[in-house]
Design a protein around this motif. Structure first.
Motif, PDB file in Angstrom:
ATOM      1  N   GLU A 185       1.281  -1.404   0.556  1.00  0.00           N
ATOM      2  CA  GLU A 185       0.277   0.354   0.446  1.00  0.00           C
ATOM      3  C   GLU A 185       0.974   1.136  -0.014  1.00  0.00           C
ATOM      4  O   GLU A 185       0.940   2.404  -0.920  1.00  0.00           O
ATOM      5  N   GLN A 186       2.107   1.072   0.523  1.00  0.00           N
ATOM      6  CA  GLN A 186       3.008   2.544   0.544  1.00  0.00           C
ATOM      7  C   GLN A 186       3.570   2.530  -1.092  1.00  0.00           C
ATOM      8  O   GLN A 186       3.781   3.629  -1.271  1.00  0.00           O
ATOM      9  N   VAL A 187       3.992   1.287  -1.760  1.00  0.00           N
ATOM     10  CA  VAL A 187       4.388   1.328  -2.591  1.00  0.00           C
ATOM     11  C   VAL A 187       3.280   2.398  -3.586  1.00  0.00           C
ATOM     12  O   VAL A 187       3.556   3.523  -4.293  1.00  0.00           O
ATOM     13  N   LYS A 188       1.735   1.626  -3.743  1.00  0.00           N
ATOM     14  CA  LYS A 188       0.873   1.919  -4.476  1.00  0.00           C
ATOM     15  C   LYS A 188       0.293   3.603  -4.298  1.00  0.00           C
ATOM     16  O   LYS A 188       0.364   4.939  -4.596  1.00  0.00           O
ATOM     17  N   ALA A 189       0.499   4.032  -2.803  1.00  0.00           N
ATOM     18  CA  ALA A 189       0.326   5.904  -2.451  1.00  0.00           C
ATOM     19  C   ALA A 189       1.636   6.454  -2.660  1.00  0.00           C
ATOM     20  O   ALA A 189       1.083   7.405  -2.993  1.00  0.00           O
ATOM     21  N   ALA A 190       2.703   6.330  -2.562  1.00  0.00           N
ATOM     22  CA  ALA A 190       4.065   6.529  -2.816  1.00  0.00           C
ATOM     23  C   ALA A 190       4.028   7.344  -4.280  1.00  0.00           C
ATOM     24  O   ALA A 190       4.692   7.667  -4.892  1.00  0.00           O
ATOM     25  N   LYS A 191       3.066   5.412  -5.245  1.00  0.00           N
ATOM     26  CA  LYS A 191       3.331   6.097  -6.850  1.00  0.00           C
ATOM     27  C   LYS A 191       2.784   7.270  -7.057  1.00  0.00           C
ATOM     28  O   LYS A 191       2.964   8.303  -7.871  1.00  0.00           O
ATOM     29  N   ARG A 192       1.210   7.625  -6.290  1.00  0.00           N
ATOM     30  CA  ARG A 192       0.411   8.215  -6.702  1.00  0.00           C
ATOM     31  C   ARG A 192       0.868   9.535  -6.472  1.00  0.00           C
ATOM     32  O   ARG A 192       0.598  11.173  -7.236  1.00  0.00           O
ATOM     33  N   ILE A 193       1.525   9.610  -5.000  1.00  0.00           N
ATOM     34  CA  ILE A 193       2.587  10.708  -4.440  1.00  0.00           C
ATOM     35  C   ILE A 193       3.224  11.688  -5.759  1.00  0.00           C
ATOM     36  O   ILE A 193       3.441  12.327  -6.165  1.00  0.00           O
TER      37      ILE A 193
END
Ligand SMILES: C[S@@+](CC[C@H](N)C(=O)[O-])C[C@H]1O[C@@H](n2cnc3c(N)ncnc32)[C@H](O)[C@@H]1O
Length: 290
Positions: A185-193
């Protein structure tokens, strides 16, 4: 500790009966930014906290952590203020507070002289954003109307309300945020960011891109810090946090440098009863010309 003892410990330490002592900067913000009479502040804060708690029981709400403006002392925050106040270039500074809760950081930035049109906040709970307006009494003020707020889930795929933030900011403050999620989930959030950051960031080659404070762990990995919860969240040390951003860089065609340093606050151990849990300040910088 047994499971039952852990649950009791968690309850006791995630909801405080009384206001913490270290909230003088928030009191000042409420009296000077919101023009609230000093003798009305305590009752107001108890009422707002309980309305927030009814929406979602985050320890940062139960423990009144959202009233703590200690991050204003961090060098990253101070750099952000300087860049946000800069009149040079084509708007060097525009900041998103991700997981903004009531938007206390945004109000503090305006109080310090930042133009609110340079500030955006985003949160999963629209109610937190609305309660922020109630807390600071600025629904009808010039500053209150100039903020940009987005309510949505950072983990949701497009189309999502977050699409509106694409390429729109030069800095992101995300406090007590990454530690809510698993590694994936952190990878997904960071990609978005990464997609929220504009190329204007290149005007400040050494400037900070993403910063905040969060829980960390001496033995990094997926941890279940809320007793009996089915959820785990990935708590980092400095090495795994860099590894996360290496992975994010690889999938976004970017490169990132990170730093993580322990804060004196014993909040991690106090909240979990586990001395391995630390509270840290982190920063993320884009590495240019790779
Ligand atoms: C632990 S609180 C921290 C609030 C604030 N940043 C602070 O430090 O006081 C985490 C915040 O992130 C928001 N949040 C949680 N999951 C989210 C998601 N998937 N997308 C966007 N915001 C989320 C919560 O609603 C909450 O306001």
């Amino acid at each position: 500790m047994t499971d039952a003892e852990k649950v009791q410990f968690w309850k006791k330490h995630s909801y405080f009966e009384t206001l913490p002592e270290d909230i003088a900067p928030m009191r000042r913000l409420l009296t000077e930014y919101s023009h609230m009479p000093a003798d009305a502040v305590d009752a107001h804060l108890y009422a707002i906290r309980d309305k927030l708690w009814a929406v979602h029981k985050y320890p940062c709400i139960g423990r009144f952590s959202f009233l703590n403006l200690g991050m204003t002392k961090s060098v990253y925050y101070q750099e952000a203020v300087e860049r946000l106040k800069s009149k040079s270039g084509s708007g060097e500074g525009r900041l998103l507070d991700l997981g903004c809760c009531v938007g206390q950081v945004l109000r503090q930035l305006v109080y310090e002289g930042v133009d609110p049109s340079r500030l955006a906040g985003a949160d999963l709970h629209r109610e937190f954003i609305d309660l922020g307006y109630e807390m600071f009494g600025d629904t009808e003020t010039e500053a209150g109307k100039a903020f940009t707020f987005v309510a949505g889930d950072i983990l949701a795929d497009s189309p999502s309300p977050f699409d509106a933030l694409a390429g729109s900011v030069t800095m992101i403050h995300a406090a007590n945020f990454f530690h809510l999620f698993s590694w994936d989930e952190q990878v997904k959030a960071a990609k978005r960011i990464v997609g929220f950051l504009s190329d204007q960031n290149s005007g400040s080659p050494d400037g900070i891109s993403i910063f905040g404070a969060q829980l960390a762990h001496r033995s990094p990995g997926e941890h279940r810090i809320v007793p009996l919860s089915p959820r785990t969240r990935y708590l980092h040390d400095a090495t795994t946090f860099q590894k996360l951003w290496d992975e994010v860089g690889a999938v976004t065609g970017t490169q990132w440098r990170t730093a993580m340093s322990p804060l004196k606050s014993g909040i991690g151990a106090a909240l979990t009863g586990n001395p391995e849990v630390m509270y840290v300040l982190y920063g993320v910088w884009r590495v240019k010309d790779v």
